[in-house]
Scaffold this motif. Structure first.
Motif, PDB file in Angstrom:
ATOM      1  N   TRP A 145      19.493  13.939  -4.047  1.00  0.00           N
ATOM      2  CA  TRP A 145      17.899  13.321  -3.867  1.00  0.00           C
ATOM      3  C   TRP A 145      17.614  13.137  -2.234  1.00  0.00           C
ATOM      4  N   TRP A 146      16.390  13.525  -2.091  1.00  0.00           N
ATOM      5  CA  TRP A 146      16.069  13.556  -0.499  1.00  0.00           C
ATOM      6  C   TRP A 146      14.807  12.845  -0.524  1.00  0.00           C
ATOM      7  N   ARG A 147      15.213  11.113   0.188  1.00  0.00           N
ATOM      8  CA  ARG A 147      13.777  10.421   1.016  1.00  0.00           C
ATOM      9  C   ARG A 147      13.115  10.244   2.258  1.00  0.00           C
ATOM     10  N   PRO A 148      12.130  10.132   1.870  1.00  0.00           N
ATOM     11  CA  PRO A 148      11.109  10.368   2.856  1.00  0.00           C
ATOM     12  C   PRO A 148      10.996   9.004   4.077  1.00  0.00           C
ATOM     13  N   GLY A 149      11.208   8.232   2.724  1.00  0.00           N
ATOM     14  CA  GLY A 149      11.737   7.404   3.680  1.00  0.00           C
ATOM     15  C   GLY A 149      10.158   6.495   3.915  1.00  0.00           C
ATOM     16  N   ALA A 150       9.055   5.984   4.885  1.00  0.00           N
ATOM     17  CA  ALA A 150       7.287   5.017   4.667  1.00  0.00           C
ATOM     18  C   ALA A 150       6.552   6.392   4.460  1.00  0.00           C
ATOM     19  N   LEU A 151       5.547   6.544   3.371  1.00  0.00           N
ATOM     20  CA  LEU A 151       4.519   7.461   3.238  1.00  0.00           C
ATOM     21  C   LEU A 151       3.671   7.538   4.446  1.00  0.00           C
ATOM     22  N   GLY A 152       3.311   6.065   4.958  1.00  0.00           N
ATOM     23  CA  GLY A 152       2.800   6.273   6.450  1.00  0.00           C
ATOM     24  C   GLY A 152       1.186   6.020   5.340  1.00  0.00           C
ATOM     25  N   ALA A 153      -0.306   6.704   6.052  1.00  0.00           N
ATOM     26  CA  ALA A 153      -1.139   6.904   5.178  1.00  0.00           C
ATOM     27  C   ALA A 153      -1.649   7.806   4.599  1.00  0.00           C
ATOM     28  N   SER A 154      -2.494   6.811   3.791  1.00  0.00           N
ATOM     29  CA  SER A 154      -3.326   8.373   2.665  1.00  0.00           C
ATOM     30  C   SER A 154      -4.590   8.849   3.468  1.00  0.00           C
ATOM     31  N   ALA A 155      -4.124  10.155   3.160  1.00  0.00           N
ATOM     32  CA  ALA A 155      -4.850  10.984   3.391  1.00  0.00           C
ATOM     33  C   ALA A 155      -6.366  10.798   3.015  1.00  0.00           C
ATOM     34  N   GLU A 156      -6.862  10.432   1.897  1.00  0.00           N
ATOM     35  CA  GLU A 156      -7.698   9.791   1.160  1.00  0.00           C
ATOM     36  C   GLU A 156      -8.363   9.115   1.006  1.00  0.00           C
ATOM     37  N   HIS A 157      -7.476   7.992   1.134  1.00  0.00           N
ATOM     38  CA  HIS A 157      -7.349   7.060   1.679  1.00  0.00           C
ATOM     39  C   HIS A 157      -6.955   5.335   2.387  1.00  0.00           C
ATOM     40  N   PRO A 158      -6.506   5.615   3.593  1.00  0.00           N
ATOM     41  CA  PRO A 158      -5.558   5.232   4.066  1.00  0.00           C
ATOM     42  C   PRO A 158      -5.752   3.557   4.720  1.00  0.00           C
ATOM     43  N   ALA A 159      -6.520   3.231   4.125  1.00  0.00           N
ATOM     44  CA  ALA A 159      -6.904   1.484   4.346  1.00  0.00           C
ATOM     45  C   ALA A 159      -6.337   0.796   3.163  1.00  0.00           C
ATOM     46  N   ASN A 160      -7.024   1.792   1.866  1.00  0.00           N
ATOM     47  CA  ASN A 160      -6.538   1.074   0.546  1.00  0.00           C
ATOM     48  C   ASN A 160      -6.274   2.244  -0.521  1.00  0.00           C
TER      49      ASN A 160
END
Length: 302
Positions: A145-160
């Motif tokens: 399994w490869w885990r990318p770590g923290a996903l960061g911000a959503s492209a569509e809804h970065p705040a929520n």
């Protein structure tokens, strides 16, 4: 001039448990809401947290635009950054490639993926918890399994992100091409009130080749810290990666409105100046569940 702020960088690809240590390079994947065009300047700020002196010596920054292959170099001399004092650097040179064929992904160093989560529409389907995903492919330690770590911000809804009925896309980069994806594993940390999350489906796209894989999640409800595995959906749009490379090398579609970049920041090994001890950080190790439980879909809460 307008500046794009990438926000929290997430986890370093090379050193997820201890970034920015002496004489090492750290790469982070960030997403812009639109193509920034040719980069001219870069601004770096550090928050000054940590014991033993927080000043940081930066030797340089390299930014790669994953959609075009352009690489921008920002030399920093090296220079010491103090708490809250931004450093502004101009681009010194640019290496530009019109496109990156799939068979050159190893040379480019990373393979970008876009992971889109579709949240269910039942009452209480959304969540404020932090979500993690792991991918299992057919090459490069197949079966692992490869885990990318923290996903960061959503492209569509970065705040929520992960609200009822929404789709949220995150851009991640693997050190290697994973080949034909086979399974994914998703979980969340249960933070927030009513954290149970209803997941309708996940789509993963190799941003370099355009190949996509669909994973039907059957409106499954995910509980706190309970990873759930999903296999490819029967209607998956995935195609054999080898065939795709042989037939037509480069996808001709236009890049999406979101643009991904890999940012690398080498830290210089020069000792700190007198009375300014260098940083020493130890981040908590992240755990990976080796034997995930499979949770059947639960009915929507009343």
């Amino acid at each position: 001039e307008v500046w794009f702020e990438a926000g929290p960088l997430g986890r370093s690809m090379e050193h997820p448990e201890g970034p920015f240590q002496s004489n090492q390079s750290d790469t982070f994947v960030v997403t812009s809401p639109s193509d920034l065009g040719p980069l001219r300047k870069l601004r770096v700020t550090q928050r000054g947290k940590g014991a033993g002196g927080s000043d940081w010596q930066l030797a340089g920054v390299q930014v790669e635009a994953m959609a075009t292959g352009a690489v921008y170099h920002f030399p920093c001399k090296p220079v010491w950054l103090k708490k809250g004092e931004p450093l502004e650097v101009s681009a010194a040179e640019v290496e530009v490639e019109s496109s990156i064929p799939p068979d050159q992904s190893e040379r480019a160093g990373t393979t970008p993926y876009a992971v889109t989560f579709k949240t269910g529409s039942s009452m209480g389907a959304g969540t404020d918890a932090s979500v993690t995903v792991e991918l299992q492919g057919s090459v490069h330690a197949a079966g692992e399994w490869w885990r990318p770590g923290a996903l960061g911000a959503s492209a569509e809804h970065p705040a929520n992100p992960f609200e009822n009925g929404s789709s949220d896309t995150f851009h991640v980069a693997s050190p290697h091409d994973l080949g034909e994806l086979q399974r994914i594993r998703v979980k969340h940390d249960g933070k927030g009130w009513g954290a149970d999350w209803q997941l309708d489906g996940v789509q993963v796209r190799n941003s370099r080749t355009g190949v996509t894989w669909d994973f039907a999640c059957n409106h499954a409800w995910l509980k706190k810290n309970t990873p759930v595995e999903f296999a490819l959906a029967p209607r998956a749009s995935a195609v054999n990666a080898t065939s795709a490379q042989a037939q037509a090398p480069v996808a001709t579609e236009q890049p999406s409105r979101n643009s991904s970049a890999a940012v690398s920041a080498p830290t210089n090994e020069k000792p700190p100046p007198q009375n300014q001890p260098g940083p020493s950080k130890t981040l908590p190790a992240s755990s990976t569940d080796k034997q995930p439980a499979t949770v059947p879909p639960n009915p929507a809460p009343a």
